[in-house]
Design a protein around this motif. Structure first.
Motif, PDB file in Angstrom:
ATOM      1  N   SER A   1     -37.834 -10.572   0.517  1.00 17.33           N
ATOM      2  CA  SER A   1     -37.852 -11.587  -0.533  1.00 17.33           C
ATOM      3  C   SER A   1     -37.355 -12.922   0.005  1.00 17.33           C
ATOM      4  CB  SER A   1     -36.960 -11.164  -1.715  1.00 17.33           C
ATOM      5  OG  SER A   1     -37.348  -9.922  -2.240  1.00 17.33           O
ATOM      6  N   GLU A   2     -37.743 -13.984  -0.676  1.00 13.38           N
ATOM      7  CA  GLU A   2     -37.197 -15.297  -0.362  1.00 13.38           C
ATOM      8  C   GLU A   2     -35.677 -15.250  -0.501  1.00 13.38           C
ATOM      9  OE1 GLU A   2     -39.109 -18.012  -3.007  1.00 13.38           O
ATOM     10  OE2 GLU A   2     -40.978 -18.058  -1.851  1.00 13.38           O
ATOM     11  N   GLY A   3     -34.990 -15.910   0.417  1.00 17.48           N
ATOM     12  CA  GLY A   3     -33.540 -15.918   0.417  1.00 17.48           C
ATOM     13  C   GLY A   3     -32.914 -14.816   1.241  1.00 17.48           C
ATOM     14  N   ASP A   4     -33.722 -13.847   1.704  1.00 21.68           N
ATOM     15  CA  ASP A   4     -33.181 -12.753   2.515  1.00 21.68           C
ATOM     16  C   ASP A   4     -32.756 -13.249   3.894  1.00 21.68           C
ATOM     17  OD1 ASP A   4     -33.733 -11.081   0.427  1.00 21.68           O
ATOM     18  OD2 ASP A   4     -35.163  -9.806   1.509  1.00 21.68           O
ATOM     19  N   SER A   5     -31.671 -12.687   4.393  1.00 19.40           N
ATOM     20  CA  SER A   5     -31.214 -12.940   5.760  1.00 19.40           C
ATOM     21  C   SER A   5     -31.884 -11.927   6.686  1.00 19.40           C
ATOM     22  CB  SER A   5     -29.703 -12.792   5.841  1.00 19.40           C
ATOM     23  OG  SER A   5     -29.260 -12.767   7.194  1.00 19.40           O
TER      24      SER A   5
END
Length: 253
Positions: A135-139
């Protein structure tokens, strides 16, 4: 990432032809997580183009390297067209050679909305996708390690979601470069304000120690590299380009 549907495969093939990609379309066959082969046509690969506005944007080091690892945060993106496709990745080779050992996360806008897929590629073979959610925002943390004798281990971890995938493959490569970059095989990026790379190391040392070159791609450019960290932004600051004479020769097989 899981196998593609027939509709998505046709979109990929059409986009690959429109973009003039050199990688021939490869038929998709059913695959389980971490096995071959996924994706037709649209492949990531060696550096193509000059210092400014190449297909790679980020930092590239030349020399004989055996490992690279690094992390980044998946940005929030806005799709501008169904042709938008890009990925941040780390890898070996591709600058001065015609093989690349790479792993990262692809963002695909062919459906009209961003779809993220974890993948690896032993170019010139087609990308292989894992079945894990991103997902967007995942490290994300990725690494490519040369084990010697043409054996490479590629590892990708989603630190946010808590999964890790790795694979060991063989390729007759040269370990001629190391890179942490973004790339768009379709030459069409979605919009994002910033993508942060961090903790990039090569052979156990900070990426800075390799004196890498900076490259822009699709209007995105890297900011200053410090402690293995840098940001890709639409208004990044890059160093003065190297002259063509300073670029390494392409190794032909």
């Amino acid at each position: 990432m899981g196998t593609y549907t027939e509709t998505r495969r046709s979109r990929f093939t059409g986009r690959a032809a429109a973009a003039g990609l050199l990688l021939a379309a490869v038929a998709l066959v059913p695959a389980c997580a971490g096995t071959s082969a996924a994706a037709t046509g649209t492949g990531f690969g060696p550096l193509d183009g000059g210092f400014q506005d190449s297909n790679w944007g980020g930092y590239v080091a030349t020399g004989s390297f055996g490992t690279i690892s690094g992390s980044w945060t998946e940005p929030h993106v806005t799709c501008n067209s169904t042709n938008d496709l890009f990925a941040p990745w780390v890898g070996l080779d591709g600058y001065g050679s015609q093989t690349v050992e790479q792993t990262g996360v692809q963002t695909d806008c062919s459906s009209g909305s961003p779809v993220l897929s974890a993948w690896y590629e032993m170019y010139p073979a087609a990308p292989v996708y894992w079945n894990n959610p991103v997902s967007e925002g995942d490290s994300i943390t990725a690494s490519v390690v040369s084990k010697g004798g043409g054996s490479y281990t590629l590892t990708l971890t989603d630190n946010t979601k808590g999964w890790t995938e790795h694979v060991t493959k063989n390729l007759g490569a040269h370990n001629a470069s190391a890179e942490a970059v973004i790339e768009s095989p379709t030459q069409s990026y979605p919009s994002f304000s910033k993508l942060d790379f961090s903790g990039v190391t090569v052979d156990g040392k900070s990426f800075d120690a390799t004196n890498p070159q900076a490259f822009t791609s699709g209007g995105y450019a890297p900011g200053p590299l410090s402690g293995g960290s840098f940001s890709m932004t639409p208004s990044g600051t890059v160093r003065a380009p190297h002259t063509p004479a300073q670029r390494p020769p392409v190794i032909r097989y």
